[in-house]
Enzyme design. Structure first.
Site, PDB file in Angstrom:
ATOM      1  N   ARG A  38       0.812  -1.221   0.000  1.00 10.94           N
ATOM      2  CA  ARG A  38       0.000   0.000   0.000  1.00 10.94           C
ATOM      3  C   ARG A  38       0.847   1.274   0.000  1.00 10.94           C
ATOM      4  O   ARG A  38       0.390   2.314  -0.470  1.00 10.94           O
ATOM      5  CB  ARG A  38      -0.947   0.001   1.205  1.00 10.94           C
ATOM      6  CG  ARG A  38      -2.139  -0.924   0.983  1.00 10.94           C
ATOM      7  CD  ARG A  38      -3.016  -0.971   2.197  1.00 10.94           C
ATOM      8  NE  ARG A  38      -4.332  -1.502   1.876  1.00 10.94           N
ATOM      9  CZ  ARG A  38      -5.281  -1.726   2.776  1.00 10.94           C
ATOM     10  NH1 ARG A  38      -5.049  -1.475   4.048  1.00 10.94           N
ATOM     11  NH2 ARG A  38      -6.454  -2.203   2.401  1.00 10.94           N
ATOM     12  N   LYS A 182     -17.786 -15.662   6.239  1.00 13.10           N
ATOM     13  CA  LYS A 182     -19.218 -15.422   6.427  1.00 13.10           C
ATOM     14  C   LYS A 182     -19.997 -15.125   5.153  1.00 13.10           C
ATOM     15  O   LYS A 182     -19.638 -14.249   4.381  1.00 13.10           O
ATOM     16  CB  LYS A 182     -19.417 -14.260   7.387  1.00 13.10           C
ATOM     17  CG  LYS A 182     -19.099 -14.626   8.816  1.00 13.10           C
ATOM     18  CD  LYS A 182     -19.416 -13.457   9.698  1.00 13.10           C
ATOM     19  CE  LYS A 182     -19.334 -13.798  11.172  1.00 13.10           C
ATOM     20  NZ  LYS A 182     -19.485 -12.571  11.970  1.00 13.10           N
ATOM     21  N   GLY A 327      -6.884  -7.562   1.053  1.00 12.70           N
ATOM     22  CA  GLY A 327      -7.092  -8.279   2.298  1.00 12.70           C
ATOM     23  C   GLY A 327      -6.434  -9.651   2.284  1.00 12.70           C
ATOM     24  O   GLY A 327      -5.303  -9.799   1.841  1.00 12.70           O
ATOM     25  N   GLY A 350     -12.426  -4.572   1.607  1.00 15.15           N
ATOM     26  CA  GLY A 350     -13.817  -4.116   1.746  1.00 15.15           C
ATOM     27  C   GLY A 350     -14.211  -3.157   0.635  1.00 15.15           C
ATOM     28  O   GLY A 350     -15.328  -3.218   0.105  1.00 15.15           O
TER      29      GLY A 350
HETATM   30  C1  3PG Z   1      -8.640  -1.860   5.136  1.00 12.88           C
HETATM   31  O1  3PG Z   1      -7.559  -2.271   5.527  1.00 12.88           O
HETATM   32  O2  3PG Z   1      -9.581  -2.603   4.855  1.00 12.88           O
HETATM   33  C2  3PG Z   1      -8.794  -0.383   4.918  1.00 12.88           C
HETATM   34  O3  3PG Z   1      -7.618   0.298   5.241  1.00 12.88           O
HETATM   35  C3  3PG Z   1      -9.959   0.129   5.743  1.00 12.88           C
HETATM   36  O4  3PG Z   1      -9.740  -0.110   7.107  1.00 12.88           O
HETATM   37  P1  3PG Z   1     -10.983  -0.297   8.062  1.00 12.88           P
HETATM   38  O5  3PG Z   1     -11.649  -1.587   7.659  1.00 12.88           O
HETATM   39  O6  3PG Z   1     -10.426  -0.352   9.459  1.00 12.88           O
HETATM   40  O7  3PG Z   1     -11.915   0.872   7.859  1.00 12.88           O
END
Ligand code: 3PG
Ligand code: MG
Length: 376
Positions: A38, A182, A327, A350
Site C-alpha cells: 500500500r 461469512k 485483504g 472491503g
Molecule cells: C482496510 O484495511 O480494509 C482499509 O484500510 C480500511 O480499514 P478499516 O476496515 O479499518 O476501515
C-alpha cells in the site's frame, strides 16, 4: 460510473500545498511492516505531484482501529520511515510530510466538520489516493472535497477503472471465486456478482452454509443457520459451484482427514479438498475474466493451506485477466509468492467488494461534488 476529477484537472500546482489521503493501513508486527504494497502503490501519485511542482505534500492515513485516541501501537512511525526510504531523493523527502494516524482523533470516523477544517487548513488542493478506505464516509475521505479543488490519485483511478470494468463489459466466461468465513458479510456482493458472472466458485468457511442448504451435515464447521435459505436461492441460479470434498479436523484437534461433502459429527471443515481444487482450476483455466476474493481455507495453518494455494496457482496460470481483491487473498498471494503473476492485485478488500456491490463509493461521490468536480 460517472467520472471523477483526475490529477490533470487540478490546474497549475506550482508551489501549492497538497493534502493527500492515502491508505497506509499496512500490516505491522513488532514495529516492522510485513507488506508495504500500500505504501509503494501511492508512489506514482506522490511522484506526479512533485513533478508538477507541488510546494509541499501532507500525506495522511489511518492505521488500524485505535478508536479515537492516541495509541503507540498504531503510530505512523514505521510507515514514515518506509516512505522516506522509498522516496527518490532528499529534496523530495523534505517536501513530503506524513501526519499522525487520523483515527487518533474521534472526528475522523465521526466525519466531524471541525476535524475536516483542521485537515484542510493551509492546503490548496486535495488528492484522494486511498482506494482501500474510499468506502468509509470518514472526515478525511468525504470532507476536503467540500471546499478544496480535488482529484483522484493514480492508484484510486486505476482501481476504479479495473474493478469498475468488471461491471461493464467483462470478457467471458467471467468467473468469480469467493471465500472467507461469512455468507452474511457477502450477501450483497454475491447477489451483484450473480447478475454478472457465468460461474461463481464458493469456498472458505462460507461454503458450509451452502452445503447445509443441500441437506449435507457440516459437523462443527462454520454454519450460519439464518443464511441457509439465501444460499439455497443462490444455488438455484445454477451459476454457483461449491466444493466436492473437504479437509476436516477431528474432534481431538489433531487428526486431519479428507472427507466428501458430508462432514462427520464433531469434525470441522477447514479447507477445500484436492478434487475441489482441481475442479475450480478447470473453471478458472477456461475463464477470460477472473475475480478472486477470500481464502479457501485457514491458509495460515500449513495443514489447511492447499486449497488456497491451488486457487492462487490457478489464477497465476490463467490465460484470462486476473483481479484479486485485497485483504486475505492478497496476503495469501504474497505468502505463496504469486503476486507478480496476477494482472491486478487490489489494495482494497472491503472497498473492492463494496464497489462491485454498489457500483460506487462515498469517496468517489465526494470527489464528483468538489468545486472542480463534474457534479453527481
Ligand atoms: C482496510 O484495511 O480494509 C482499509 O484500510 C480500511 O480499514 P478499516 O476496515 O479499518 O476501515
Ligand atoms: Mg477492512
Amino acid at each position: 460510473m460517472n467520472p471523477v476529477p483526475q490529477l490533470e484537472d487540478l490546474g497549475d500546482l506550482d508551489g501549492k500545498s497538497v493534502l493527500l489521503r492515502a491508505d497506509f493501513n499496512v500490516p505491522i508486527t513488532d514495529g516492522r511492516i510485513d507488506d508495504d504494497l500500500r505504501i509503494r502503490a501511492a508512489l506514482p501519485t506522490i511522484r506526479w505531484l512533485l513533478g508538477a511542482g507541488a510546494g509541499s505534500i501532507t500525506a495522511c492515513s489511518h492505521l488500524g482501529r485505535p478508536k479515537g485516541k492516541p495509541d503507540e501501537r498504531y503510530s505512523m512511525d514505521p510507515v514514515r520511515d518506509r516512505l522516506s526510504e522509498l522516496l527518490p531523493d532528499a529534496g523530495a523527502r523534505t517536501k513530503v510530510e506524513l501526519a499522525e494516524n487520523l483515527r487518533f482523533d474521534p472526528g475522523e470516523e465521526a466525519n466531524d466538520p471541525a476535524f475536516v477544517d483542521k485537515l484542510v487548513a493551509g492546503h490548496d488542493v486535495y488528492v484522494n489516493d486511498a482506494f482501500g478506505a474510499a468506502h468509509r464516509a470518514h472526515a478525511s475521505i468525504v470532507g476536503p472535497p467540500r471546499t478544496l479543488p480535488s482529484a483522484a490519485g493514480r492508484l484510486l483511478a486505476k482501481e476504479v477503472e479495473v474493478l469498475g470494468g468488471l461491471l461493464d463489459q467483462p470478457a467471458r466466461p467471467f468467473v468469480a471465486i469467493l471465500g472467507g468465513s461469512k455468507v452474511s458479510d457477502k450477501l450483497g456482493v454475491i447477489e451483484a456478482l450473480l447478475a454478472k458472472v457465468d460461474t461463481l466458485l464458493v469456498g472458505g468457511g462460507m461454503c458450509f452454509t451452502f452445503l447445509a442448504s443441500l441437506g449435507h451435515p457440516v459437523g462443527d464447521s462454520l454454519l450460519e443457520e439464518d443464511q441457509v435459505e439465501a444460499c439455497g436461492r443462490f444455488l438455484a441460479t445454477g451459476k454457483v459451484q461449491i466444493p466436492e470434498d473437504i479437509v476436516a479436523l477431528a474432534p481431538d484437534g489433531h487428526e486431519v482427514r479428507m472427507v466428501g461433502t458430508r462432514v462427520p459429527n464433531g469434525w470441522k471443515g477447514l479447507d477445500v479438498g484436492p478434487g475441489t481444487a482441481a475442479a475450480f482450476g478447470d473453471v478458472i483455466g477456461e475463464a477470460r475474466t477472473i475475480f478472486w476474493n477470500g481464502p479457501m481455507g485457514v491458509f495460515e495453518d500449513a495443514r489447511f493451506e492447499a486449497g488456497t494455494r491451488a486457487v492462487a496457482q490457478s489464477c497465476a496460470d490463467a490465460r484470462g485477466f486476473t483481479i484479486v481483491g485485497g485483504g486475505d487473498s492478497a496476503a495469501a498471494l504474497a505468502k505463496f509468492r504469486l503476486d507478480d503473476e496476477i494482472d491486478h492485485v487490489s489494495t482494497g478488500g472491503g472497498a473492492s467488494l463494496e464497489l462491485l456491490e454498489q457500483g460506487d463509493l462515498p469517496g468517489l461521490e465526494a470527489l464528483r461534488g468538489a468545486p472542480n468536480g463534474k457534479g453527481h
